[in-house]
Design a protein around this motif. Structure first.
Motif, PDB file in Angstrom:
ATOM      1  N   LYS A  24      -2.639   8.571   5.965  1.00 42.49           N
ATOM      2  CA  LYS A  24      -2.563   7.566   5.068  1.00 42.49           C
ATOM      3  C   LYS A  24      -1.261   7.674   3.761  1.00 42.49           C
ATOM      4  O   LYS A  24      -1.158   6.771   3.068  1.00 42.49           O
ATOM      5  N   ASN A  27       0.222   8.979  -1.064  1.00 40.00           N
ATOM      6  CA  ASN A  27      -0.359   8.298  -2.303  1.00 40.00           C
ATOM      7  C   ASN A  27      -1.901   7.682  -1.374  1.00 40.00           C
ATOM      8  O   ASN A  27      -2.852   7.529  -2.271  1.00 40.00           O
ATOM      9  N   GLY A  28      -1.838   7.325  -0.370  1.00 38.43           N
ATOM     10  CA  GLY A  28      -3.021   6.756   0.358  1.00 38.43           C
ATOM     11  C   GLY A  28      -4.026   7.853   0.666  1.00 38.43           C
ATOM     12  O   GLY A  28      -5.363   7.542   0.467  1.00 38.43           O
TER      13      GLY A  28
ATOM     14  N   TYR B  26       4.451   1.541  -0.535  1.00 36.48           N
ATOM     15  CA  TYR B  26       3.781   0.320  -1.164  1.00 36.48           C
ATOM     16  C   TYR B  26       2.641   0.897  -2.032  1.00 36.48           C
ATOM     17  O   TYR B  26       2.589   0.266  -3.194  1.00 36.48           O
ATOM     18  N   ASN B  27       1.899   1.842  -1.775  1.00 33.55           N
ATOM     19  CA  ASN B  27       0.941   2.216  -2.573  1.00 33.55           C
ATOM     20  C   ASN B  27       1.437   2.930  -3.952  1.00 33.55           C
ATOM     21  O   ASN B  27       0.719   3.025  -5.164  1.00 33.55           O
ATOM     22  N   GLY B 113       0.781   3.047   5.389  1.00 37.44           N
ATOM     23  CA  GLY B 113       0.541   2.553   4.115  1.00 37.44           C
ATOM     24  C   GLY B 113       1.014   1.369   3.576  1.00 37.44           C
ATOM     25  O   GLY B 113       0.362   0.719   2.657  1.00 37.44           O
ATOM     26  N   SER B 114       2.052   0.748   4.319  1.00 39.38           N
ATOM     27  CA  SER B 114       2.554  -0.581   4.047  1.00 39.38           C
ATOM     28  C   SER B 114       1.249  -1.685   4.531  1.00 39.38           C
ATOM     29  O   SER B 114       1.053  -1.314   5.557  1.00 39.38           O
TER      30      SER B 114
END
Lengths: 208, 208, 208, 208
Positions: A24, A27-28, B26-27, B113-114
């Motif tokens: 992930k 950040n995920g 992205y996140n 993540g994107s």
DNA sequence: CATGAATGAGTGTTCATTCAT
DNA sequence: CATGAATGAACACTCATTCAT
């Protein structure tokens, strides 16, 4: 290591964290979820690691240590350049299959702007670089490598091919790309890939 | 400031957004922060883009278009295989220098993540892949390429080298790695790099 | 009224706003959407009404004025108590069918804690109250109404029945409830409802 | 404060939430404000309730249970029609006074804007409806109720009066209206109201 | 001391309101 | 002056981090 957490628990934590971060992204991934999956309390994680970044750093460090071993193994066996390269490719194929999570995490480092992990990562790059350089220097001395190539750039190109190789076996995006280039069954033809990559590299570097 | 955003403001927004997405993923990127950095209100972003994903999509689209141009340019000039490859490397070096943010964004798409990484990124791949295939097919017909190489794997290895090349000029982590392999001044020796990479590739693929 | 907006435009605005507020409630309705639906700019609404609450207040005022007319009409025709009540019910049934939006909005006032609209609403309540009181007082004098009933409470109970009646024809929730109590086809039997309600009320208030 | 919320805190939360939802409606109430008023962090609300809708649902459920008790109580005491109705009115008066917030919430459910108004509110209706039907059926069997009234419409009119009664004790707007109809001191004369309403209803439904 | 619930700053997003044009 | 795009406070909700137990 003398603290209440057993080594087994730490291993589990790191393993879960590597999976999470690798899949992930930094950040995920959620610390709370990692704690749950590792059957640990969040609190204890913060006793061992200052913050999320520190845990990420540890994961990275361990992953890279694992990768290091691969290179260490190879250069130990004193053989021909050809067999060395073949060995390396074989090892990477196997490693990327058995422990894709390490490679996935490695891939995440590149993208996460964390200042800390870089240092660790470069450390391992250094190892690879020097390993490759050594191999090539020896080969050059033996006259099997053309001498109009900058050995550093050569090692660099060589490592580039190796990195892309293991990413192509370990990371989803690269796996798709691999199949798109080479057909859906390419993942079942490791030997063919190995053989072709060797041809490619050997031709690139050998004296004519 | 209460009449439509000027093109300049929109450009600024997209540029800031590409930087943010490229650096933090992205996140990790925050719409509110992007707005602030672009000296815009949050609200106005949502007037122009449905949601975060749409803004991200726009950034990707623009980056993609830019990357496409590189490949389009190259294949326009009908020349020898050698000059084609040189052209390609040259273009990638220049592009990765002048707009590293596009390549960084590209790299973010690849790591998880994107949103919709497959759809988006494979578009780029598609362009590159077809460009390479064309180049190589022509070269093969002309008999300058050895025929004991699987053409698909060949294009794959070739693209691997190209990807690593532009990442090495655009992404911090890869830049550091590049320097570690080849010396701190390697980024000032584009011509040398180009020349060496050409040698490497040409030797790998040419008939003897 | 001398301002650039024509009366027609204002009417359209209020009509759209009444629909919006009545359907989605004060918070659920959007000024921007109302402006769009009324083919007006947001800005001009704010020229005419201080803020959202003021527009809501105006809608309420106009709705109540409409309701007022119904009562005014009835008490004009000097007839028997019975026919008066029948007339009132009939009017309410018709009005709630032709202009459910006014009743829906009326319903919203009760729930919206706005301090301002109340006053207006109570004004109209006052009219109804005095109308009912008058009717009943007259009827009492005529001896058709039992005299052991507090005329004010009587008027109150009576109005309660009337309010619930029109809500039951105009507001979705009450419509469902109506059908649940009286069968799915109750909305097609206005005359039966009227007749029964009259029986109910007359029995409640008449001398034996 | 870092160990589980005490029951007292949860009660406070729900109580604050019922007040907020009852006063401002589902859309108008703010979770962050509710948290502040309940001296709780936002986060903890989301530990206990999935989302705003779930918190609202809990408030509704509790209000509903309370309302159910009222009807349950009444039908337990097997008595005359007259005493049943008196009991019901008495209970509603008391309930609407001691817990006006439940009735206000009930009212909010009815006006649009709340999630799933149908499912939720019809539950209450169901209870009331069946309670009334039972009461009336028994009364009819006993011959105390006239038989020229549509029993369904009768129950409907009856419920209308009961709803308006409790709203008149619980909701500000209706309270004002109540006072306007019946004088400022009407809220201090519960017995009088009860007596008059009974007279009204009994006359409406009884055989002569 | 380990726990894990509580915290609250931060997220993406909306919309009543403003004001340059 | 009307316009309607821009504004930004406020929203529902998340999650890295803390700290009472």
């Amino acid at each position: 290591m003398l603290k209440p957490l057993t080594q087994k628990q730490i291993d589990k934590l790191i393993s879960v964290a590597i999976d999470a971060f690798g899949e992930k992204g930094y950040n995920g991934a959620s610390i709370n979820k990692i704690a749950k999956d590792a059957h640990l309390s969040v609190g204890v994680i913060y006793k061992y690691y200052e913050d999320k970044e520190a845990l990420f750093g540890e994961c990275v460090k361990l992953s890279l240590e694992y990768l290091e071993e691969i290179f260490a193994d190879i250069t130990k066996n004193d053989v021909t350049l050809e067999s060395m390269i073949e060995d390396l490719i074989l090892h990477l194929q196997e490693a990327a299959r058995t422990h894709p999570e390490y490679f996935r995490l490695y891939h995440q480092i590149i993208v996460s702007g964390s200042p800390h992990p870089d240092k660790i990562a470069h450390q391992i790059e250094g190892h690879a670089a020097s390993a490759y350089s050594r191999i090539l220097a020896e080969a050059k001395d033996a006259g099997v490598v053309r001498d109009d190539l900058d050995p550093q750039l050569f090692a660099f190109f060589f490592d580039n091919l190796m990195m892309m190789l293991h990413f192509s076996y370990a990371c989803d995006y690269y796996k798709d790309r691999f199949r798109e280039y080479c057909g859906d069954d390419i993942m079942d033809k490791d030997e063919h890939v190995r053989e072709q990559l060797m041809k490619f590299i050997l031709a690139a570097i050998s004296t004519r």
